[in-house]
Design an enzyme around this catalytic site. Structure first.
Site, PDB file in Angstrom:
ATOM      1  N   SER A   2       3.138  -9.272  -2.833  1.00 36.55           N
ATOM      2  CA  SER A   2       4.622  -9.212  -3.045  1.00 36.55           C
ATOM      3  C   SER A   2       5.204 -10.357  -3.291  1.00 36.55           C
ATOM      4  O   SER A   2       4.362 -11.114  -2.393  1.00 36.55           O
ATOM      5  CB  SER A   2       5.169  -8.431  -1.861  1.00 36.55           C
ATOM      6  OG  SER A   2       5.965  -8.729  -1.078  1.00 36.55           O
ATOM      7  N   GLU A  23       7.310 -11.850  -1.297  1.00 37.01           N
ATOM      8  CA  GLU A  23       7.943 -11.709  -0.491  1.00 37.01           C
ATOM      9  C   GLU A  23       7.140 -11.977   0.821  1.00 37.01           C
ATOM     10  O   GLU A  23       6.734 -12.670   1.692  1.00 37.01           O
ATOM     11  CB  GLU A  23       8.417 -10.513   0.899  1.00 37.01           C
ATOM     12  CG  GLU A  23      10.529 -10.462   0.254  1.00 37.01           C
ATOM     13  CD  GLU A  23      10.382  -9.871  -1.201  1.00 37.01           C
ATOM     14  OE1 GLU A  23      11.708  -9.986  -1.607  1.00 37.01           O
ATOM     15  OE2 GLU A  23       9.044  -9.280  -1.433  1.00 37.01           O
ATOM     16  N   ASN A  24       5.329 -11.850   0.414  1.00 37.57           N
ATOM     17  CA  ASN A  24       4.065 -11.802   1.418  1.00 37.57           C
ATOM     18  C   ASN A  24       4.222 -13.344   1.387  1.00 37.57           C
ATOM     19  O   ASN A  24       2.787 -13.799   2.489  1.00 37.57           O
ATOM     20  CB  ASN A  24       3.313 -11.464   0.789  1.00 37.57           C
ATOM     21  CG  ASN A  24       3.387  -9.631   1.004  1.00 37.57           C
ATOM     22  OD1 ASN A  24       2.410  -8.914   0.007  1.00 37.57           O
ATOM     23  ND2 ASN A  24       4.060  -9.451   1.759  1.00 37.57           N
ATOM     24  N   ARG A  79       9.920   3.524   3.314  1.00 39.69           N
ATOM     25  CA  ARG A  79      10.464   2.407   2.681  1.00 39.69           C
ATOM     26  C   ARG A  79       9.153   1.693   1.602  1.00 39.69           C
ATOM     27  O   ARG A  79       9.015   2.201   0.916  1.00 39.69           O
ATOM     28  CB  ARG A  79      11.155   1.387   3.305  1.00 39.69           C
ATOM     29  CG  ARG A  79      10.214   0.403   4.139  1.00 39.69           C
ATOM     30  CD  ARG A  79      10.931  -1.017   4.920  1.00 39.69           C
ATOM     31  NE  ARG A  79       9.290  -2.068   5.424  1.00 39.69           N
ATOM     32  CZ  ARG A  79       8.636  -1.759   6.253  1.00 39.69           C
ATOM     33  NH1 ARG A  79       9.498  -1.058   7.174  1.00 39.69           N
ATOM     34  NH2 ARG A  79       7.847  -2.394   6.779  1.00 39.69           N
ATOM     35  N   ILE A  80      10.433   1.522   0.648  1.00 38.48           N
ATOM     36  CA  ILE A  80      10.038   1.114  -1.054  1.00 38.48           C
ATOM     37  C   ILE A  80       9.561  -0.529  -1.064  1.00 38.48           C
ATOM     38  O   ILE A  80       8.861  -1.176  -1.581  1.00 38.48           O
ATOM     39  CB  ILE A  80      10.396   1.146  -2.387  1.00 38.48           C
ATOM     40  CG1 ILE A  80      12.240   1.007  -2.140  1.00 38.48           C
ATOM     41  CG2 ILE A  80      10.698   2.944  -1.488  1.00 38.48           C
ATOM     42  CD1 ILE A  80      13.168   1.326  -3.171  1.00 38.48           C
ATOM     43  N   ASP A 131      -0.220  -0.533   2.414  1.00 35.45           N
ATOM     44  CA  ASP A 131       0.056  -0.948   3.436  1.00 35.45           C
ATOM     45  C   ASP A 131      -0.665  -0.383   4.494  1.00 35.45           C
ATOM     46  O   ASP A 131      -1.550   0.819   4.390  1.00 35.45           O
ATOM     47  CB  ASP A 131       1.107  -0.411   3.886  1.00 35.45           C
ATOM     48  CG  ASP A 131       2.432  -1.259   4.617  1.00 35.45           C
ATOM     49  OD1 ASP A 131       1.534  -2.462   5.566  1.00 35.45           O
ATOM     50  OD2 ASP A 131       3.146  -0.733   5.262  1.00 35.45           O
ATOM     51  N   GLY A 132      -1.166  -1.349   5.945  1.00 36.27           N
ATOM     52  CA  GLY A 132      -1.745  -1.381   7.049  1.00 36.27           C
ATOM     53  C   GLY A 132      -2.875  -1.849   7.024  1.00 36.27           C
ATOM     54  O   GLY A 132      -3.876  -1.876   8.233  1.00 36.27           O
ATOM     55  N   GLU A 145       8.577  10.502  -7.294  1.00 40.84           N
ATOM     56  CA  GLU A 145       8.651  11.485  -6.620  1.00 40.84           C
ATOM     57  C   GLU A 145       8.009  10.233  -5.268  1.00 40.84           C
ATOM     58  O   GLU A 145       7.456   9.296  -5.567  1.00 40.84           O
ATOM     59  CB  GLU A 145       7.447  12.669  -6.615  1.00 40.84           C
ATOM     60  CG  GLU A 145       8.340  13.329  -7.251  1.00 40.84           C
ATOM     61  CD  GLU A 145       9.581  14.063  -6.614  1.00 40.84           C
ATOM     62  OE1 GLU A 145       9.392  14.132  -5.739  1.00 40.84           O
ATOM     63  OE2 GLU A 145      10.727  14.983  -7.908  1.00 40.84           O
TER      64      GLU A 145
END
Length: 241
Positions: free
Chosen positions: A64, A66-67, A193-194, A19-20, A206
């Site tokens: 994703s 959603e993208n 968030r995942i 991300d980013g 983890e």
């Protein structure tokens, strides 16, 4: 930082929510796609680091379900980037003994991209080094929904007894059925968030949420996170004696 191999307590399977990219580009006065191209180059560095740090499986979240809500320009640019990336990198991955797989719902992707994905999997199927899995048009809920439909069809057609369905059954229908569950999930860019990523598989993973934007995520940061993982006490619901 000393570049040493991870010990046996290190993670075997690392999953990354990259991300980013957009914010990285905007901070430099450039369009978001500039950041996506920078992020794609960063993938190569992290894949190349895996053999040296004991990571056998690397799964990256590229696009994703959603993208698709992003602007048409950005989505089209990303699809073009994916096509060029596969064509450019596959020969190198073969040379580096990297096996490539894709997970996600493929039918919505264009035919050329799907063909390149199939070819990349075919070209690298003999590779025995790092297992790189690229999540493309992937969503955890969508994956579970598709898996459940396949399971229900097997029940309806008599191939599976409903009484035999348990928590070991559904994973056999997931996109990741040939992969071990991730030990460590990393998300860059400061978001905690995942985002619908590997929901079933990451039940006992983890997590590391870091502020670094993906194009700035270096081999050194990767190694540092793996070192921190080795110090964790993973009990899987049990109590340490």
């Amino acid at each position: 930082m000393e570049d040493t191999k991870a010990d046996l307590s290190g993670p075997r399977h690392v999953a990354i929510i990259m991300d980013g990219n957009g914010r990285w580009a905007q901070a430099r006065g450039r369009p978001r796609l500039f950041g996506h191209h920078a992020g794609a180059r960063r993938v190569r560095e992290i894949v190349s680091a895996c053999p040296d740090v004991g990571v056998k499986y690397l799964t990256i979240f590229a696009f994703s379900t959603e993208n698709w809500k992003r602007t048409q320009t950005e989505v089209a640019g990303l699809m073009s980037l994916f096509r060029r990336y596969i064509m450019k990198e596959m020969q190198e991955f073969v040379k580096e003994n990297v096996r490539v797989r894709f997970i996600g719902d493929r039918p919505r992707l264009d035919a050329k991209l799907r063909g390149l994905m199939d070819e990349a999997e075919r070209m690298t199927q003999h590779c025995t080094g790092t297992n790189l899995t690229i999540a493309l048009n992937y969503g955890g809920r969508d994956e579970v929904s598709r898996a459940t439909k396949r399971l229900a069809l097997d029940v309806a057609e008599g191939r599976l007894n409903p009484a035999d369905v348990d928590e070991e059954t559904l994973p056999k229908y997931l996109d990741t059925y040939v992969l071990p569950d991730p030990d460590l999930v990393i998300r860059t860019s400061g978001e905690a968030r995942i985002s619908n990523f590997l929901l079933w598989q990451s039940a006992y993973a983890e997590y590391e949420f870091i502020d670094t934007l993906w194009p700035d995520f270096t081999r050194e940061i990767f190694i540092d996170l793996l070192s921190g993982y080795g110090a964790r006490d993973r009990r899987f619901g049990a109590v340490t004696a």
